[in-house]
Design an enzyme around this catalytic site. Structure first.
Site, PDB file in Angstrom:
ATOM      1  N   GLU A 256      -5.670   3.095   9.845  1.00  0.00           N
ATOM      2  CA  GLU A 256      -4.955   1.847  10.139  1.00  0.00           C
ATOM      3  C   GLU A 256      -3.498   2.131  10.444  1.00  0.00           C
ATOM      4  O   GLU A 256      -2.939   3.110   9.957  1.00  0.00           O
ATOM      5  CB  GLU A 256      -5.029   0.904   8.924  1.00  0.00           C
ATOM      6  CG  GLU A 256      -6.438   0.472   8.593  1.00  0.00           C
ATOM      7  CD  GLU A 256      -6.523  -0.263   7.260  1.00  0.00           C
ATOM      8  OE1 GLU A 256      -5.479  -0.400   6.585  1.00  0.00           O
ATOM      9  OE2 GLU A 256      -7.628  -0.683   6.901  1.00  0.00           O
ATOM     10  N   LYS A 258       0.279   2.064   9.881  1.00  0.00           N
ATOM     11  CA  LYS A 258       1.169   1.885   8.731  1.00  0.00           C
ATOM     12  C   LYS A 258       2.375   1.119   9.243  1.00  0.00           C
ATOM     13  O   LYS A 258       3.233   1.680   9.921  1.00  0.00           O
ATOM     14  CB  LYS A 258       1.595   3.227   8.142  1.00  0.00           C
ATOM     15  CG  LYS A 258       2.437   3.054   6.891  1.00  0.00           C
ATOM     16  CD  LYS A 258       2.897   4.364   6.314  1.00  0.00           C
ATOM     17  CE  LYS A 258       3.498   4.165   4.922  1.00  0.00           C
ATOM     18  NZ  LYS A 258       4.548   3.138   4.889  1.00  0.00           N
ATOM     19  N   ARG A 263       5.265  -4.716   1.566  1.00  0.00           N
ATOM     20  CA  ARG A 263       3.938  -4.904   0.989  1.00  0.00           C
ATOM     21  C   ARG A 263       3.898  -6.241   0.268  1.00  0.00           C
ATOM     22  O   ARG A 263       4.796  -6.554  -0.511  1.00  0.00           O
ATOM     23  CB  ARG A 263       3.676  -3.750   0.016  1.00  0.00           C
ATOM     24  CG  ARG A 263       2.291  -3.659  -0.552  1.00  0.00           C
ATOM     25  CD  ARG A 263       1.487  -2.614   0.145  1.00  0.00           C
ATOM     26  NE  ARG A 263       0.198  -2.451  -0.511  1.00  0.00           N
ATOM     27  CZ  ARG A 263      -0.166  -1.349  -1.180  1.00  0.00           C
ATOM     28  NH1 ARG A 263       0.671  -0.348  -1.304  1.00  0.00           N
ATOM     29  NH2 ARG A 263      -1.366  -1.282  -1.728  1.00  0.00           N
ATOM     30  N   PHE A 349      -4.777  -6.018   5.005  1.00  0.00           N
ATOM     31  CA  PHE A 349      -5.602  -4.804   5.053  1.00  0.00           C
ATOM     32  C   PHE A 349      -6.529  -4.621   3.865  1.00  0.00           C
ATOM     33  O   PHE A 349      -7.316  -3.680   3.841  1.00  0.00           O
ATOM     34  CB  PHE A 349      -4.723  -3.567   5.236  1.00  0.00           C
ATOM     35  CG  PHE A 349      -3.634  -3.416   4.203  1.00  0.00           C
ATOM     36  CD1 PHE A 349      -3.925  -3.025   2.913  1.00  0.00           C
ATOM     37  CD2 PHE A 349      -2.307  -3.651   4.555  1.00  0.00           C
ATOM     38  CE1 PHE A 349      -2.918  -2.866   1.977  1.00  0.00           C
ATOM     39  CE2 PHE A 349      -1.294  -3.500   3.618  1.00  0.00           C
ATOM     40  CZ  PHE A 349      -1.603  -3.115   2.322  1.00  0.00           C
ATOM     41  N   ARG A 425      -3.503   7.962  -6.659  1.00  0.00           N
ATOM     42  CA  ARG A 425      -4.517   8.932  -7.041  1.00  0.00           C
ATOM     43  C   ARG A 425      -4.970   9.736  -5.844  1.00  0.00           C
ATOM     44  O   ARG A 425      -5.031   9.215  -4.737  1.00  0.00           O
ATOM     45  CB  ARG A 425      -5.751   8.236  -7.615  1.00  0.00           C
ATOM     46  CG  ARG A 425      -5.565   7.636  -8.958  1.00  0.00           C
ATOM     47  CD  ARG A 425      -5.433   8.713 -10.026  1.00  0.00           C
ATOM     48  NE  ARG A 425      -5.535   8.065 -11.325  1.00  0.00           N
ATOM     49  CZ  ARG A 425      -6.683   7.638 -11.834  1.00  0.00           C
ATOM     50  NH1 ARG A 425      -7.802   7.818 -11.165  1.00  0.00           N
ATOM     51  NH2 ARG A 425      -6.707   7.044 -13.000  1.00  0.00           N
ATOM     52  N   LYS A 431      -1.177   8.452   3.572  1.00  0.00           N
ATOM     53  CA  LYS A 431      -0.363   8.008   4.702  1.00  0.00           C
ATOM     54  C   LYS A 431       0.033   9.226   5.517  1.00  0.00           C
ATOM     55  O   LYS A 431       0.243  10.304   4.969  1.00  0.00           O
ATOM     56  CB  LYS A 431       0.864   7.245   4.220  1.00  0.00           C
ATOM     57  CG  LYS A 431       1.677   7.957   3.153  1.00  0.00           C
ATOM     58  CD  LYS A 431       2.749   7.044   2.588  1.00  0.00           C
ATOM     59  CE  LYS A 431       3.380   7.672   1.349  1.00  0.00           C
ATOM     60  NZ  LYS A 431       4.272   6.740   0.621  1.00  0.00           N
TER      61      LYS A 431
END
Length: 567
Positions: A256, A258, A263, A349, A425, A431
DNA sequence: CGTGTCTGCCC
DNA sequence: ATTCTGC
DNA sequence: GCAGAATGGGCAGACACG
């Protein structure tokens, strides 16, 4: 000891002793044991305070309240206690690299001349600090620093050290939630995963520790996702390029854009929408346009979804730099006006909850499918994050290039069957961002560091050439190993031409190669530009001159023209 | 009442 | 945000 | 690999000060 149990209070001194023990060891297991022992002997009435204090907090992070004290206010308070001016205190600060240690010294000297001292209890210190947080309006700075000065004056030296660090929001004892969690596990004999679970859904340590003590595993397990209460976000680690990304999350993967925005976690309940930031602050008021768009274009009774809010130019339909979106984030006045001027589009998303069903354990591709079902795309208001699913490196690379051409930061690569995992994690998603062409800049100033960097010049003022003179373009303080900090300090010290407070100016000799994410227009620096996320790549001892401002302008223009290609 | 400083929080 | 470091 | 520490630019708001 008996008296304490009777009165159900605990002296702050005991906490200060624990802080000091924690300070002395670097071993996480020892830290855990020290905290666990302390929690076990903390009376229930002080437990909520103690757990916050151990985490360096005064209010639970879910609270909207803040202390409103940082280094300058502490300097004022210490100045009041000693009668010395702030410059004199700053000089001690520079030597010690820690205002807590300065406060400790100040109080130690003062104690020699005063006699009686009442004991501070933990709840009293908490009460005073919270009272300090609540002063507002005219003379509130006076009141705040006055109260802090009084509190420090009535503290023992060691207590003053940690009260000061608490006020600064930086305990520097190597304790964060991870170690506190493990200590709770040990102290109250509960399961780590349950403690983590409760924290992911509430982020309130006071509530959590009482639950662990009173209701154990069962109580912790019962803490559940609740629409309207923010949960901790899933964070993505960095990968070095597309190929590395596939190695980390497997192929095929969801890829996807970025987006370069903010956010947002969106909660829908009974026709109401609440918006939360990454740090779980409520920003509903700041984005009435987004709330309206979501109500109109998302069909659900109850759900939680997540997206990136990106600002754009309403006339040209070009994305605008993050700085512009920044104008909206902390707005309290004339919100509707700024919402019209700087509209945002939300690229959703992920979907965490839908109509009574918790989706966190569902595979990502199912969550995305749910999202696609209930979000009716509306251009420039609410859209789905642009996505492809592929295991083909060339196709992924092309998608990544396309994202960059549209001036977004890069791409996210997500494991298709990964659950929604709060926190960061390995193996769930990454990214991927490009490495831009670095700049060669010369160090023209530096600032003495804090804490473990207290002995070094640890932040460096960078300049470029502007014709015959130099112009500042920002500061850099990361990318160096401890060895390199030591080396740079040694090399800069002989070059110092001027000192003011913790800041020095140096002769422009040391040239460094600096990496960054973006060149921004700057209202602060004399070059008119600044770097976003600057870090050291390497020393350029082979060079004597930094890059010219013209080169920086060129790179800035290239960035801009790329962004104009989109839409 | 305008400007500068400080703080907290987005990235 | 990025980066380095000890466990 | 995780957790923690130390640091970047820039924005609005709140307050101090002249």
């Amino acid at each position: 000891m008996k008296q304490k149990t009777l009165t159900n209070t605990m002296d702050y001194q005991e906490l200060a002793d624990v802080y000091e023990q924690l300070d002395k060891t670097t071993k996480n297991l020892e830290k855990r044991d020290i905290i666990a022992d302390f929690l076990k002997r903390t009376p229930k009435s002080e437990l909520a305070n103690v757990i916050l204090f151990l985490n360096g907090e005064i209010f639970p992070s879910v609270s909207e309240e803040v202390l409103g004290i940082a280094d300058k206010m502490v300097l004022k308070a210490l100045s009041k206690i000693t009668g010395k001016n702030e410059n004199a205190i700053t000089n001690v600060w520079k030597e010690k690299g820690d205002l807590g240690l300065v406060a400790e010294q100040v109080v130690k000297k003062k104690t020699q001349t005063t006699l009686s001292q009442e004991k501070l209890t933990i709840s009293y210190v908490m009460e005073i600090l919270r009272a300090i947080a609540r002063f507002e309006g005219e003379n509130s700075t006076q009141k705040k620093t006055g109260s802090l000065a009084k509190l420090l004056s009535s503290a023992k030296p060691k207590e003053a050290r940690y009260i000061t660090r608490t006020a600064l929001g930086d305990l520097r004892i190597g304790v964060g939630f991870g170690i506190i969690r493990d200590a709770i596990v040990k102290a109250f004999n509960v399961e780590k995963e349950h403690v983590q679970h409760a924290y992911d859904f509430r982020s309130d340590l006071s509530e959590l520790v009482l639950l662990a003590k009173e209701s154990g595993n069962k109580g912790l397990k019962n803490v559940d996702l609740k629409v309207g209460k923010p949960l901790r976000l899933m964070l993505y680690q960095k990968a070095q390029g597309i190929s590395n990304g596939f190695t980390r999350v497997g192929a095929p993967a969801a890829i996807e854009y970025k987006y370069d925005g903010m956010r947002v976690q969106c909660h829908f309940k009974k026709g109401e929408v609440t918006l939360f930031t990454r740090r779980l602050d409520d920003v509903t008021k700041q984005f009435p346009d987004l709330v309206g768009a979501l109500k109109e274009h998302v069909s659900c009774k109850e759900c939680i979804l997540e997206g990136e809010a990106v600002a754009y130019n309403s006339k040209t339909k070009e994305y605008v730099p993050f700085q512009i979106l920044g104008k909206r984030i902390k707005r309290k006045h004339r919100i509707d006006e700024i919402a019209k001027k700087i509209p945002v589009v939300l690229y959703v998303f992920d979907m965490l909850y839908l109509e009574g069903k918790n989706l966190l354990l569902e595979p990502f591709k199912k969550r995305r499918a749910a999202l696609e079902r209930i979000v009716r795309k509306k251009a420039w208001q609410v859209e789905l994050a642009k996505q492809v699913i592929t295991g083909n490196e060339d196709k992924a690379q092309r998608f990544y290039n396309e994202a960059l051409e549209k001036h977004q930061e890069g791409v996210m690569m997500k494991k298709l069957d990964a659950q929604y995992q709060p926190g960061s994690r390995v193996g769930f998603g990454v990214k991927v961002k490009p490495i831009l062409e670095p700049l060669d800049l010369v160090i023209t100033g530096a600032i003495w560091g804090e804490g473990k960097r207290g002995k070094w010049l640890s932040s460096y003022v960078l300049s470029c050439k502007k014709g015959d003179v130099l112009a500042e373009i920002g500061k850099m303080a990361t990318g160096l190993s401890e060895e390199q900090f030591e080396e740079v300090t040694k090399r800069l010290e002989p070059l110092i031409t001027k000192t003011s407070g913790k800041r020095v100016e140096v002769q422009p000799k040391l040239v460094v190669e600096v990496g960054y994410e973006e060149i921004q227009k700057s209202p602060t620096y004399s070059s008119g530009f600044a770097l976003r996320f600057p870090r050291l790549i390497r020393f350029r001892d082979d060079k004597e001159e930094p890059d010219d401002l013209e080169r920086i302008k060129r790179i800035y223009q290239d960035q801009k023209s790329l962004s104009q290609k989109q839409a």
